[in-house]
Design a protein around this motif. Structure first.
Motif, PDB file in Angstrom:
ATOM      1  N   THR A  43       0.939  -1.574  -0.208  1.00 39.97           N
ATOM      2  CA  THR A  43       0.198   0.365  -0.081  1.00 39.97           C
ATOM      3  C   THR A  43       0.773   1.187   0.151  1.00 39.97           C
ATOM      4  OG1 THR A  43      -1.692  -1.054   1.036  1.00 39.97           O
ATOM      5  CG2 THR A  43      -1.671   1.315   1.577  1.00 39.97           C
ATOM      6  N   GLN A  83      -7.237   1.088  -0.280  1.00 39.51           N
ATOM      7  CA  GLN A  83      -7.049   0.207   0.391  1.00 39.51           C
ATOM      8  C   GLN A  83      -9.007   0.448   1.716  1.00 39.51           C
ATOM      9  OE1 GLN A  83      -4.051  -1.920   2.359  1.00 39.51           O
ATOM     10  NE2 GLN A  83      -5.541  -3.476   2.932  1.00 39.51           N
ATOM     11  N   ASP A 154      -5.973  -0.832  -4.529  1.00 38.14           N
ATOM     12  CA  ASP A 154      -5.602  -1.481  -3.772  1.00 38.14           C
ATOM     13  C   ASP A 154      -6.769  -2.823  -2.908  1.00 38.14           C
ATOM     14  OD1 ASP A 154      -3.398  -2.271  -1.701  1.00 38.14           O
ATOM     15  OD2 ASP A 154      -3.532  -0.558  -0.866  1.00 38.14           O
ATOM     16  N   GLU A 155      -6.082  -4.354  -3.025  1.00 44.51           N
ATOM     17  CA  GLU A 155      -7.261  -5.430  -2.471  1.00 44.51           C
ATOM     18  C   GLU A 155      -8.381  -5.021  -2.572  1.00 44.51           C
ATOM     19  OE1 GLU A 155      -6.991  -6.635   0.475  1.00 44.51           O
ATOM     20  OE2 GLU A 155      -4.270  -5.658   1.027  1.00 44.51           O
TER      21      GLU A 155
HETATM   22 MG   LIG Z   1      -2.332  -2.492   2.030  1.00 42.45          MG
END
Ligand SMILES: [Mg+2]
Ligand SMILES: Nc1ncnc2c1ncn2[C@@H]1O[C@H](COP(=O)(O)OP(=O)(O)OP(=O)(O)O)[C@@H](O)[C@H]1O
Lengths: 246, 271
Positions: A43, A83, A154-155
């Motif tokens: 991240t 995220q 992110d994710e």
């Molecule tokens: Mg992360």
């Protein structure tokens, strides 16, 4: 053509080193994955890449721009799915999409995006009353609503049900087919394997391997496993027993 | 070709500037409309900012005997007449320390500002939109209170209009600056609520909400003169009866605005 260039990126939070030494390049039109254990600096890396954090060292170029200097121009061209991110509790789905599309000079059609992400039935639901997966879908939609040239996710599929995950994969492929370069942080090896053209494997703030998923599997040296999976290969690279990179 | 080459869609020159200008206008309008909707959907916030000043005036007026009758104790004036400017001061304090402070703290706590900072829009524009909506609410709330005073109690006032406007604007500016400063170091909306009310109630006291007009003891007044809402309240009361505001009060208001504003600008963090 290279659209993202990162070399010797470093980032500390106080004493804590989050990114020790990360270098990679992302080519136009590819889906580039970043995998690695919790806290390995994924991240932080993408946040530096998008100008949300200022790197302590190293060089970053995104579409030829320096994220620390050309923030405004970068943000017109890069869509980001954080995220962790929230919207005001009482904001409705359609209002969020309508509002965010107004931020960009040439936005995507947010109604079409809302339909593609299966949110049309929830268009009048406020953010606080969405399920976790629905919030995630809205977050993906907001990352794409500006018609970006690069999407950083992110994710992306954490918290989505299996069907929604596959739908989102399909959406990412379609986005890529439109010419958008995608940077994807994920913990799901099936996602990395099916979606990503190339993968960077990070451990403790350093890149330990960059290759196609197939090559990573082929090169994997996992004692006692005859036919290793991508997960075996990545774990072998990042696990406590893995040899330090050189 | 490598990453050092500029992408072809970066527009420069007049066309690009024009397009960006249009986007900026459109997004600012959408931000204001969105913030206005969010404001109205928060029942507590909109009640306190818009309805409360008029409601308090009407409740006090019907509960207190002789509220709208001339009283010899206060020089033959009606209590409601000197209570109205105090209500205006209270409206300013409420919008700043309740509505505005809460929305600022909640947005930061939830990462709304962080999410916004991934887009080309600067969070400053969100702040401007929130200020615009809260100021509009303050104006509506104050207008309702004045209207209530006029319709229900038949208040006749000969205010010093330029002085009254100056007191209102400076009072609002100093309280908004204070709210921004508090928001700068309250990490969560719970903390904002706590600190907000720690400051809010003493401010209401200084404004004379419990000891209106001549009922405020002299010693208290001397202290209250140096608080932003106290000075605003005194200036509003002076101008309401046709006088000019006292230089001390104007100086306190300008000083508070500059001090709190500068500190807030230094300390404010977007995430
Ligand atoms: Mg992360
Ligand atoms: N805001 C912060 N302040 C201090 N330390 C931080 C901060 N954000 C991250 N860290 C630390 O930096 C390291 C890298 O964090 P980062 O969030 O980049 O990891 P990640 O690879 O994204 O992990 P995950 O898979 O859990 O999302 C961690 O050790 C984390 O504790």
């Amino acid at each position: 053509m290279t659209v993202i260039e990162v070399s010797n990126l470093q980032k500390r939070y106080g004493d804590q080193v989050a990114v020790r030494d990360v270098s990679f390049e992302v080519r136009a039109g590819e889906i580039f994955g970043i995998v690695g254990p919790n806290g390995s600096g994924k991240t932080t890396t993408v946040e530096c890449l998008t100008g949300l954090r200022r790197a302590d060292g190293g060089m970053i170029r995104v579409l030829g721009l320096d994220p620390a200097r050309d923030r405004a121009e970068l943000r017109r061209q890069v869509g980001i799915q954080l995220q962790e991110s929230h919207l005001p509790d009482r904001l409705k789905v359609w209002e969020a999409l309508d509002l965010y599309s107004s931020f960009y000079p040439e936005p995507a059609d947010w109604r079409a995006l809302m339909a593609e992400l299966g949110l049309t039935a929830k268009r009048n639901t406020v953010f606080a009353k969405l399920s976790g997966g629905q919030k995630q879908r809205l977050s993906v939609a907001l990352a794409l609503v500006g018609n970006p040239r690069i999407a950083v996710l992110d994710e992306l599929t954490t918290g989505l049900d299996p069907q929604a995950r596959r739908d989102t994969w399909q959406l990412v492929r379609e986005v890529r087919d439109r010419g958008v370069t995608v940077v994807l942080v994920t913990h799901f090896m099936d996602e990395a394997e099916r979606l990503c053209d190339r993968l960077a494997v990070v451990r403790a703030g350093e890149v330990v391997a960059i290759d196609t998923p197939a090559e990573l599997v082929a090169r994997a040296d996992v004692p006692g496993v005859a036919r290793p999976t991508l997960e075996d290969a990545v774990l072998a690279l990042t696990g406590p027993t893995a040899s330090t990179p050189n | 070709m490598n990453a050092a080459t500029l992408p072809e869609t970066v527009e420069s020159g007049a066309a690009g500037r024009r397009r960006r200008g249009r986007t900026a206008g459109r997004s600012t309008a959408r931000l204001v409309v969105t913030e206005a909707k969010l404001f109205v959907r928060d029942p507590l916030g909109s009640f306190f900012a818009v309805i409360f000043p008029a409601a308090l005036l009407l409740v006090l007026g019907s509960a207190m005997p002789g509220f709208d009758e001339p009283s010899a104790d206060i020089g033959g004036r009606k209590p409601v007449e000197f209570y109205l400017p105090i209500i205006l001061a209270m409206a300013i304090g409420t919008v700043a320390l309740v509505s505005l402070l809460n929305v600022l703290a909640a947005d930061r706590e939830k990462g709304v500002l962080r999410r916004l900072s991934t887009t080309p829009v600067s969070p400053v524009r969100l702040l401007v939109a929130q200020l615009a909506v809260n100021v509009a609410a303050l104006l509506v709330g104050s207008a309702l209170a004045l209207l209530g005073g006029w319709l229900v109690f038949g208040i006749e006032a000969r205010p010093n209009v330029p002085g009254l406007l100056a007191a209102f604007v400076l009072g609002s500016a100093s309280m908004v600056a204070l709210a921004l400063l508090l928001a700068a170091f309250t990490p969560t909306s719970r903390a904002a609520m706590g600190i907000g009310s720690l400051v809010y109630y003493p401010m209401l006291f200084a404004a004379g909400v419990w000891t209106p007009g001549p009922m405020m003891p002299e010693a208290v007044r001397r202290v209250a003169d140096f608080t932003p809402l106290g000075a605003a309240s005194q200036a509003l009361q002076d101008t309401w009866t046709g006088d000019w505001p006292q230089p001390l009060h104007l100086a306190v208001l300008v000083g508070c605005t500059a001090l709190f504003g500068a500190l807030a600008a230094k300390l404010f963090r977007w995430s």
